[in-house]
Every structure is written in structure tokens, then in C-alpha cells.
Design a protein around this motif. Structure first.
Motif, PDB file in Angstrom:
ATOM      1  N   LYS A 155      28.745  14.953  13.446  1.00  0.00           N
ATOM      2  CA  LYS A 155      30.130  14.639  13.764  1.00  0.00           C
ATOM      3  C   LYS A 155      30.344  13.134  13.818  1.00  0.00           C
ATOM      4  O   LYS A 155      31.350  12.610  13.335  1.00  0.00           O
ATOM      5  N   ARG A 156      29.367  12.431  14.379  1.00  0.00           N
ATOM      6  CA  ARG A 156      29.461  10.971  14.475  1.00  0.00           C
ATOM      7  C   ARG A 156      29.457  10.330  13.095  1.00  0.00           C
ATOM      8  O   ARG A 156      30.236   9.413  12.810  1.00  0.00           O
ATOM      9  N   GLN A 157      28.575  10.798  12.202  1.00  0.00           N
ATOM     10  CA  GLN A 157      28.504  10.251  10.848  1.00  0.00           C
ATOM     11  C   GLN A 157      29.803  10.496  10.091  1.00  0.00           C
ATOM     12  O   GLN A 157      30.285   9.618   9.368  1.00  0.00           O
ATOM     13  N   ALA A 158      30.379  11.685  10.264  1.00  0.00           N
ATOM     14  CA  ALA A 158      31.642  11.989   9.584  1.00  0.00           C
ATOM     15  C   ALA A 158      32.753  11.075  10.087  1.00  0.00           C
ATOM     16  O   ALA A 158      33.581  10.581   9.310  1.00  0.00           O
ATOM     17  N   SER A 159      32.765  10.806  11.392  1.00  0.00           N
ATOM     18  CA  SER A 159      33.787   9.933  11.970  1.00  0.00           C
ATOM     19  C   SER A 159      33.657   8.511  11.434  1.00  0.00           C
ATOM     20  O   SER A 159      34.650   7.886  11.063  1.00  0.00           O
ATOM     21  N   LEU A 160      32.430   8.009  11.381  1.00  0.00           N
ATOM     22  CA  LEU A 160      32.206   6.658  10.883  1.00  0.00           C
ATOM     23  C   LEU A 160      32.607   6.535   9.418  1.00  0.00           C
ATOM     24  O   LEU A 160      33.211   5.533   9.009  1.00  0.00           O
ATOM     25  N   HIS A 161      32.262   7.550   8.624  1.00  0.00           N
ATOM     26  CA  HIS A 161      32.607   7.515   7.203  1.00  0.00           C
ATOM     27  C   HIS A 161      34.120   7.483   7.026  1.00  0.00           C
ATOM     28  O   HIS A 161      34.653   6.725   6.199  1.00  0.00           O
ATOM     29  N   THR A 162      34.830   8.296   7.815  1.00  0.00           N
ATOM     30  CA  THR A 162      36.281   8.347   7.698  1.00  0.00           C
ATOM     31  C   THR A 162      36.915   7.024   8.097  1.00  0.00           C
ATOM     32  O   THR A 162      37.835   6.523   7.443  1.00  0.00           O
ATOM     33  N   ARG A 163      36.432   6.421   9.177  1.00  0.00           N
ATOM     34  CA  ARG A 163      36.979   5.147   9.627  1.00  0.00           C
ATOM     35  C   ARG A 163      36.704   4.039   8.616  1.00  0.00           C
ATOM     36  O   ARG A 163      37.561   3.188   8.368  1.00  0.00           O
ATOM     37  N   GLU A 164      35.508   4.040   8.030  1.00  0.00           N
ATOM     38  CA  GLU A 164      35.185   3.024   7.027  1.00  0.00           C
ATOM     39  C   GLU A 164      36.087   3.152   5.806  1.00  0.00           C
ATOM     40  O   GLU A 164      36.562   2.151   5.263  1.00  0.00           O
ATOM     41  N   GLU A 165      36.323   4.376   5.386  1.00  0.00           N
ATOM     42  CA  GLU A 165      37.196   4.589   4.229  1.00  0.00           C
ATOM     43  C   GLU A 165      38.629   4.193   4.554  1.00  0.00           C
ATOM     44  O   GLU A 165      39.319   3.566   3.737  1.00  0.00           O
ATOM     45  N   ALA A 166      39.067   4.523   5.771  1.00  0.00           N
ATOM     46  CA  ALA A 166      40.421   4.141   6.178  1.00  0.00           C
ATOM     47  C   ALA A 166      40.559   2.625   6.238  1.00  0.00           C
ATOM     48  O   ALA A 166      41.584   2.066   5.857  1.00  0.00           O
ATOM     49  N   TRP A 167      39.514   1.952   6.710  1.00  0.00           N
ATOM     50  CA  TRP A 167      39.532   0.487   6.780  1.00  0.00           C
ATOM     51  C   TRP A 167      39.625  -0.111   5.381  1.00  0.00           C
ATOM     52  O   TRP A 167      40.417  -1.024   5.140  1.00  0.00           O
ATOM     53  N   ARG A 168      38.837   0.391   4.447  1.00  0.00           N
ATOM     54  CA  ARG A 168      38.865  -0.130   3.079  1.00  0.00           C
ATOM     55  C   ARG A 168      40.249   0.053   2.464  1.00  0.00           C
ATOM     56  O   ARG A 168      40.771  -0.847   1.797  1.00  0.00           O
ATOM     57  N   GLN A 169      40.846   1.201   2.670  1.00  0.00           N
ATOM     58  CA  GLN A 169      42.169   1.445   2.102  1.00  0.00           C
ATOM     59  C   GLN A 169      43.226   0.536   2.733  1.00  0.00           C
ATOM     60  O   GLN A 169      44.110   0.019   2.045  1.00  0.00           O
ATOM     61  N   ALA A 170      43.107   0.333   4.049  1.00  0.00           N
ATOM     62  CA  ALA A 170      44.076  -0.530   4.738  1.00  0.00           C
ATOM     63  C   ALA A 170      43.948  -1.973   4.268  1.00  0.00           C
ATOM     64  O   ALA A 170      44.949  -2.664   4.069  1.00  0.00           O
ATOM     65  N   VAL A 171      42.726  -2.444   4.093  1.00  0.00           N
ATOM     66  CA  VAL A 171      42.504  -3.811   3.623  1.00  0.00           C
ATOM     67  C   VAL A 171      43.039  -3.979   2.205  1.00  0.00           C
ATOM     68  O   VAL A 171      43.662  -5.003   1.880  1.00  0.00           O
ATOM     69  N   ALA A 172      42.808  -2.985   1.365  1.00  0.00           N
ATOM     70  CA  ALA A 172      43.319  -3.051  -0.010  1.00  0.00           C
ATOM     71  C   ALA A 172      44.845  -3.094  -0.014  1.00  0.00           C
ATOM     72  O   ALA A 172      45.458  -3.851  -0.790  1.00  0.00           O
TER      73      ALA A 172
END
Length: 262
Positions: A155-172
Motif C-alpha cells: 500500500k505504501r509503495q502504491a501511494s508513493l508511486h501515485t504521488r510521484e506521478e502526480a508531482w511529475r504531471q503537476a510540474v509539467a
């Protein structure tokens, strides 16, 4: 050595100076103008017991003091900038006396003139872009039973992956917004994202931009900002301001407070 220093707010061209009458400075005293070498500096007297180098180190850690001083500083700058092209000076820039101010105007004359020419008829607008961190979806139940520890790690790994992807999209998305706004402005500058304690926001700040815009295009700039708002992000427009972010060419070279000689 005198126990009074000269606090510098801003510099303008002497050929069309803004009046200093009625303006009060960071300690409540009157603001006055020092004209020299075709320039005019807006200053006020401050006690070095409060604005000297050592006292300032302590005062700058006092958020109430810093906020009150910043507001008084900005009031002077904005009043001057409303009347004439103005180069704001960094907060709490203090010189030993008026002679040092005249020396600054003489030594940095060309730099001031270049900057004042560049910002004439233009204003600074600020744009901040916020994005809400995404929460990870609940993982599907595994086919085979797993230990509580294993389930937590997944669950922790899935949360981190989702946040990282959301961060990349927001920065873009922030990069795209910055590029679009930069096409309307004559100059742009990206500031460091504010700490959440300063911004008062829990969302990610993915853009903290400043844009120098021709006065006649201010309305157009606002419309462009409005058109960039979208789901998942919040775009905050502030201004117009005096062009603080575009006067770095005339940084005085002084420390934030100085009560000694050159």
C-alpha cells in the motif's frame, strides 16, 4: 560613529521624481529624497540600535517585526512606483549615511538607468500555481493471503508511486503555464516555491513566477491567466506590483544591513 543610518527603499530618475511628502518609512518617520547624478533615492533615517547589522540578525528572526517592516517598505515603494518608473531595493538595506547613498547613485548610475529604462511603462504580476497531492487508490485484495507487514508495504509503495506521478504531471503543467505567460510578458522570473508555513497552503506550489508586462497588456495577461485554470490545479494571480523581481541588475552589493564603511 552616528547611531542613525539611512534606509534605502527605491531609486528613480531625477528628471521626473515622485514626491516624497507624506510618505512614512519603516519606523514611522518621514521619507525624503536624495538627488544625485541624475537619480533620486528614497530614504528615511533609522536607528542603528534596531537596524544595525547585529540587531538585524535578531530582528529578522521575529516574523511579526519582519512582516511589519516589509509592509512599511512596500508601501513606500508602491507609492513611488505609482508616480514614476522605480527600481525597488531589497528589504532592510541600510547605509551609514547620505554620503554612501550618493556614492551608490554615482557608482551604479548606468545600471540604474538601464533598469529604469527597461521597466518604464511596465508592471510586475505574480502567478502561483498549486496542485493537490493525489491519494493512492486502495489496492485490490491479493489473490493469496499476505502478512499485515507485506500488505502495508504494498500500500505504501502504491501511494508513493501515485504521488510521484502526480508531482511529475503537476510540474509539467506548471512548465506549460510558465511558457504561455512568458509569451505575453517581456520578461519572466521563477522564484523558489514558498514553504507551506509561509504560503499557508497544504497543496504543492509548483510555480511561483513573476512576469514583467506592458501596462497596456495587463488586462490581456489576466485573461490568459484565467484561461489557464483547470481541474486539479489552482492558479493565483497577484499584482500589479512594482518590478521587484526585475531590478537584480542594480543589487547594491551591500549586506542586508550595513553600518560600517565601504
Amino acid at each position: 560613529m552616528s547611531d542613525v543610518g539611512t534606509y534605502l527603499y527605491a531609486v528613480a530618475l531625477a528628471e521626473d521624481p515622485a514626491p516624497s511628502e507624506g510618505l512614512t518609512g519603516v519606523t514611522g518617520g518621514p521619507v525624503r529624497a536624495i538627488s544625485h547624478a541624475g537619480l533620486v533615492a528614497y530614504v528615511s533615517a533609522v536607528p542603528l540600535t534596531e537596524f544595525g547589522e547585529e540587531p538585524l540578525r535578531r530582528s529578522l528572526e521575529d516574523m511579526d517585526w519582519l512582516g511589519e517592516t516589509a509592509r512599511a517598505h512596500h508601501r513606500v515603494v508602491e507609492a513611488v512606483a505609482a508616480k514614476a518608473p522605480t527600481a525597488p531595493v531589497r528589504l532592510v538595506t541600510v547605509y551609514r549615511d547620505d554620503a554612501q547613498i550618493r556614492s551608490l547613485l554615482e557608482q551604479r548610475h548606468d545600471d540604474f538607468v538601464d533598469v529604469l529604462s527597461r521597466i518604464a511603462g511596465r508592471q510586475e504580476w505574480g502567478v502561483k500555481v498549486y496542485a493537490a497531492p493525489s491519494e493512492a487508490p486502495q489496492p485490490e485484495e491479493p489473490a493469496a493471503p499476505s502478512s499485515p507487514g507485506t500488505a502495508y508495504l504494498k500500500k505504501r509503495q502504491a501511494s508513493l508511486h501515485t504521488r510521484e506521478e502526480a508531482w511529475r504531471q503537476a510540474v509539467a503543467r506548471a512548465e506549460q503555464i510558465h511558457d504561455v505567460l512568458g509569451s505575453v510578458a517581456v520578461a519572466s522570473h521563477r522564484h523558489r516555491a514558498q514553504d507551506p508555513q509561509l504560503s499557508g497552503r497544504e497543496e504543492w506550489m509548483v510555480l511561483n513566477g513573476a512576469y514583467l508586462v506592458d501596462e497596456e497588456r495587463g488586462g490581456e495577461f489576466g485573461q490568459v491567466v484565467e484561461g489557464l485554470r483547470g481541474e486539479g490545479i489552482e492558479v493565483e494571480l497577484t499584482g500589479p506590483w512594482a518590478p521587484y523581481s526585475f531590478t537584480t541588475a542594480v543589487e547594491t552589493g551591500e549586506s542586508e544591513a550595513r553600518d560600517d564603511g565601504p
